[in-house]
Each structure stands twice: as structure tokens, then as C-alpha cells.
Design an enzyme around this catalytic site. Structure first.
Site, PDB file in Angstrom:
ATOM      1  N   SER A 280      76.403 -41.583 126.154  1.00  0.00           N
ATOM      2  CA  SER A 280      77.653 -42.276 126.472  1.00  0.00           C
ATOM      3  C   SER A 280      78.820 -41.696 125.660  1.00  0.00           C
ATOM      4  O   SER A 280      79.876 -41.360 126.211  1.00  0.00           O
ATOM      5  CB  SER A 280      77.469 -43.767 126.159  1.00  0.00           C
ATOM      6  OG  SER A 280      78.687 -44.441 126.180  1.00  0.00           O
TER       7      SER A 280
ATOM      8  N   LYS B 137      81.659 -38.389 127.000  1.00  0.00           N
ATOM      9  CA  LYS B 137      83.109 -38.633 127.061  1.00  0.00           C
ATOM     10  C   LYS B 137      83.854 -37.653 126.166  1.00  0.00           C
ATOM     11  O   LYS B 137      84.910 -37.130 126.531  1.00  0.00           O
ATOM     12  CB  LYS B 137      83.413 -40.082 126.639  1.00  0.00           C
ATOM     13  CG  LYS B 137      82.910 -41.111 127.636  1.00  0.00           C
ATOM     14  CD  LYS B 137      83.417 -42.502 127.334  1.00  0.00           C
ATOM     15  CE  LYS B 137      82.890 -43.084 126.061  1.00  0.00           C
ATOM     16  NZ  LYS B 137      81.881 -44.119 126.174  1.00  0.00           N
TER      17      LYS B 137
ATOM     18  N   ASP C   1      79.564 -42.560 132.790  1.00  0.00           N
ATOM     19  CA  ASP C   1      79.538 -43.533 131.703  1.00  0.00           C
ATOM     20  C   ASP C   1      79.999 -44.894 132.196  1.00  0.00           C
ATOM     21  O   ASP C   1      79.480 -45.921 131.760  1.00  0.00           O
ATOM     22  CB  ASP C   1      80.392 -43.065 130.523  1.00  0.00           C
ATOM     23  CG  ASP C   1      80.181 -43.974 129.323  1.00  0.00           C
ATOM     24  OD1 ASP C   1      79.014 -44.182 128.946  1.00  0.00           O
ATOM     25  OD2 ASP C   1      81.158 -44.513 128.784  1.00  0.00           O
TER      26      ASP C   1
HETATM   27  N1  URA Z   1      80.738 -46.466 122.329  1.00  0.00           N
HETATM   28  C1  URA Z   1      80.472 -45.833 123.485  1.00  0.00           C
HETATM   29  O1  URA Z   1      81.351 -45.216 124.067  1.00  0.00           O
HETATM   30  N2  URA Z   1      79.240 -45.894 123.970  1.00  0.00           N
HETATM   31  C2  URA Z   1      78.244 -46.535 123.366  1.00  0.00           C
HETATM   32  O2  URA Z   1      77.141 -46.533 123.871  1.00  0.00           O
HETATM   33  C3  URA Z   1      78.514 -47.200 122.151  1.00  0.00           C
HETATM   34  C4  URA Z   1      79.785 -47.145 121.657  1.00  0.00           C
END
Ligand code: URA
Length: 445
Positions: A187, A191, A165
């Protein structure tokens, strides 16, 4: 895998296989895929989208680019581990700084992995990088220790946790490839899954300040993320929020931390921020099994906010991650301050009826608080505070906001831009609706 072949296939709207996606993502992390190739892949994905199978493969490849946290040695019951996230929007980034300590004060364990600023949307990681000493990229061992000791943490991707990411984010930020359902899903969910939670509560913003402008696009993103969550065996609740106006009263890094501290301490609580914070924490408490129903969960969240436990918890998290003692009591003592801090007024009096919040976010970038190139250093001190709420009177005697700038010229440019970004009417506009537009819940499969 030849990266250009993967890019060509995505460009030509062919479905990529999980192995191609995994190899491409691995190359983006180890440097064998160049920045130019990552940019081309992102743009091809932005233009042509991804199937559900591709989005799931992208998310899992991004998660597996690093370690998945193992909580078992801590003895923390797995069902208590619930994370939150926001899909991004102007003013919304401060919510995490309030939700994490408040949910932790209610008994939820919240290992939160957030993001830095993306295009015109500020991010939690940049905000916390404004706090002297705070480590936003701890190693997994320290993260686990901090979470076990305090009940929460707010960090960003690190070389060992969700590194893909990091690689993709830097390039999405500056290549106009942010507003894409598969890229945002990958993304965010990579996480979240790297923290191995039992469930997630995600705010999916809609409106002028959000990456998803329309409710239909926000729903598509919410469904994409619930699909990935269910496939990964975790519960999810998506709250679609109204981010048409700026959320809260500040936009920026140090100023956003200060607003979160003011909120936690009870010095100033914007009503829409309060509504959202309590709704998110109540969902997390319920999901963690710490209350029998949503009303009791809401009552618990309110009680822990009012009795100061959330404020105390934020202080503990900040210190555990290397920051200073007592930030909630006196944020101004610890945070950087801009050279020019002055109110902005409209020439004619009237009611604030609405705004282009994206333009307000771009004004922060122009002030130096966001990036135009991946490695650009940002100035944490600049930003906007005291933004009037929709429905309030503004004019020569009542400020629209206060701009914090590095110099007079940048202050004047920002003042001109925010004045042009707002709509002023002679009669009072209709009150804003609830910040939560829709709720989508999904159990694990
Ligand atoms: N927050 C994130 O972690 N990724 C994104 O793409 C948008 C908001």
C-alpha cells in the site's frame, strides 16, 4: 487467472508468481475480481504472509495499476523530489500536513500521496476532505502543475494514480486485515513509487496506537519497505516512532487540520510533534542534497518553521488544490464544527501515565469520524482535542480532553471510553523517551 485459484494457493501457503499477483490486482481494479474475493485474498495474506519476491511483485503491480508521474517536463531536478509517509497510528496523521509544506519551504519537492483513515488510524485524505473545496483526487496533470507551482501537494490515490490501493484499502479498512507487513508495504510503497521520487522518509509507528504494536514488528515493516525501495532504485530512511500514547493533542479530521494549522502558525506546538516534524524534514532536506549534514538540515527546517514560510506554503498548497484562502490564520472559519463540544474530566485527580491509543482511535470511529463499512460517510467535525500529555495532571480541575460529538449520547459514550482508555497514577510517571526509537537507512541498489 481464476481468482479463487490464487486465493486457494495463498490459503495453502504456496508462493504466488508475479504474473498471478499482477492479474489478481488488475482484476481488483477493473472489477473482474469481486469484493468478496479481494477480502479472502487479503485475509489469506494476513494469515500466511508473503515472501520478499511476492511483496515486491504486489507493490509493483499496485504501482502499475495506474500512471507513474513523469516530472521531466517540469524541469524539477529529480534528486530534489522526496516523499514522506507514515505507516499509521493515532494522532500521527497530522504530521504530513506539517512536514509537506515545511520541507517544500526548505526547497524539497514533495508530491505526497497519502491515505484515508484505516481501521482505528485516521488518515490525511479524510482530514483534507474536511477542508471545503480541497481536491484530494486531482488528475495527474493538475497534480504536476500544483507541485511545480508550490513545491508540494497532499493527495490520495485516484482512478489514475495507484488505483489498486484505493480498491484494496476500502476492503482492508473493514476486514481486520490492516496489520500485515506485505499489505502495508504494498500500500505505502506502491503510492510512493507512483510519484517517482528520488527517495522517501517513512515513519514506522510502534506502540498501542500503531498498526505495528512491537518494536520487532515495526523493524520487520521498516526492513520490508527499505528492501522494496532499494530494489526500485530509490533511497529510503525509516524512522521507527513511539506511538504508544496519542501523538499531539487531537484525534480526528477537521480537528487534526486545525492542530496542524495551529502548529504551522506557532499558536500551539506539541513538543513531540515538533521533535518528529523537524527530524523528518531534516532527513528529507539531507536526502535532497540541500544541506551538508543532518545538523544544518535540522537548523534549516527550524528556521523555515519559525519565519512563517511553512505556514505560507501550506496556504498556497490548499488554495492550489481548490481550498479556501487563509486556512492557517483561521482554520475554525473554514472547518466544520460538531454540535456538542465539551471537556472530559476524570473523577479523581492524578497524573496521566499512559493510554490505550488504539481504543482512542476506535472512539473516533464510534463518534462517526471513521468507517465501519467501505462506503460509510464520515462526519468530519467529530473528534478529540486538547488531549493531556503523558505526565500532566488531570482530574476534576484539569481536563483529560475535549470531545466533539454529533449529540449528547455519543458525547457521553466517547467520554466513558476515553476515561477507560487512560492510566492515571498518583505519582508522576517517568518522562516520555524521544519519539524516535530507531533509524534505518538504505541507499538505492
Ligand atoms: N498508510 C498507508 O498508506 N497504507 C497502509 O497500509 C498503512 C498506512
Amino acid at each position: 487467472m481464476r481468482p479463487q485459484e490464487v486465493i486457494r494457493r495463498k490459503r495453502d501457503r504456496q508462493e504466488l508468481g508475479a504474473d498471478e499477483i499482477r492479474d489478481f490486482i488488475a482484476g481488483a481494479v477493473d472489477g473482474s475480481v469481486s469484493e468478496g474475493q479481494i477480502g479472502a485474498f487479503l485475509m489469506a495474506t494476513w494469515l500466511n504472509g508473503m515472501t520478499t519476491a511476492e511483496t515486491t511483485a504486489l507493490t509493483l503491480a499496485m504501482r502499475d495499476s495506474g500512471e507513474v508521474i513523469d516530472w521531466r517536463p517540469t524541469g524539477i531536478p529529480h534528486e530534489r523530489i522526496i516523499d514522506k509517509h507514515s505507516s499509521g497510528g493515532v494522532g500521527d496523521e497530522k504530521i504530513t500536513l506539517i512536514v509537506v509544506p515545511l520541507a517544500a519551504a526548505c526547497g524539497v519537492t514533495v508530491p505526497n500521496i497519502s491515505a484515508r483513515g484505516l481501521d482505528y488510524g485516521p488518515g490525511e485524505v479524510d482530514m483534507l476532505d474536511a477542508v471545503p473545496g480541497y481536491i484530494t483526487g486531482p488528475d495527474p496533470e493538475r497534480l504536476v502543475r500544483v507541485v511545480a507551482a508550490t513545491g508540494g501537494a497532499i493527495i490520495g490515490p485516484t482512478p489514475r494514480i495507484a488505483p489498486a490501493d484505493r480498491s484494496l484499502f476500502y476492503i482492508r479498512d473493514v476486514t481486520a486485515t490492516v496489520e500485515s507487513v506485505p499489505l502495508i508495504t504494498g500500500s505505502i510503497m506502491s503510492k510512493k513509487l507512483a510519484m517517482d521520487p528520488a527517495g522517501v522518509v517513512i515513519c514506522v509507528g510502534s506502540g498501542s496506537g500503531a498498526f505495528m504494536r512491537t518494536i520487532e514488528d515495526a523493524r520487520a515493516l521498516a526492513r520490508s519497505m527499505t528492501g522494496v525501495a532499494a530494489g526500485a532504485g530509490i533511497a529510503s530512511v525509516m524512522l521507527i516512532t513511539d506511538l504508544d500514547p496519542v501523538l499531539g493533542t487531537s484525534v480526528g479530521n477537521a480537528v487534526g487540520v486545525a492542530e496542524a494549522c495551529d502548529f504551522l502558525a506557532g499558536r500551539h506546538r506539541d513538543p513531540r510533534v515538533l521533535e518528529l516534524v523537524l527530524a523528518v524534514v531534516a532527513e528529507m532536506v539531507l536526502m535532497a542534497g540541500l544541506a551538508p549534514d543532518i545538523d544544518s538540515a535540522h537548523a534549516l527546517a527550524r528556521a523555515r518553521l519559525e519565519d512563517g514560510s511553512a505556514a505560507e506554503r501550506f496556504d498556497r498548497i490548499v488554495v492550489a488544490l481548490g481550498g479556501p484562502e487563509g486556512i492557517v490564520a483561521d482554520p475554525g472559519r473554514h472547518l466544520p464544527r460538531a454540535a456538542v463540544v465539551r471537556e472530559v474530566h476524570m473523577e479523581r485527580a492524578g497524573y496521566l501515565a499512559g493510554m490505550d491509543a488504539r481504543e482512542v482511535g476506535l472512539t473516533l470511529v464510534a463518534l462517526g469520524g471513521g468507517r465501519r463499512t467501505p462506503d460509510e460517510e464520515i462526519d468530519f467535525s467529530v473528534g478529540i482535542t486538547g488531549f493531556a500529555r503523558v505526565g500532566e495532571r488531570v482530574g476534576p480541575d484539569a481536563p483529560l480532553c475535549t470531545v466533539h460529538a454529533r449529540n449528547e449520547a455519543e458525547w457521553a459514550d466517547a467520554a466513558r471510553r476515553v476515561r477507560a482508555a487512560v492510566r492515571i497514577t498518583e505519582s508522576a510517571p517517568a518522562p516520555l523517551p524521544s519519539i524516535i526509537r530507531e533509524r534505518i537507512a538504505q541507499r538505492p541498489r
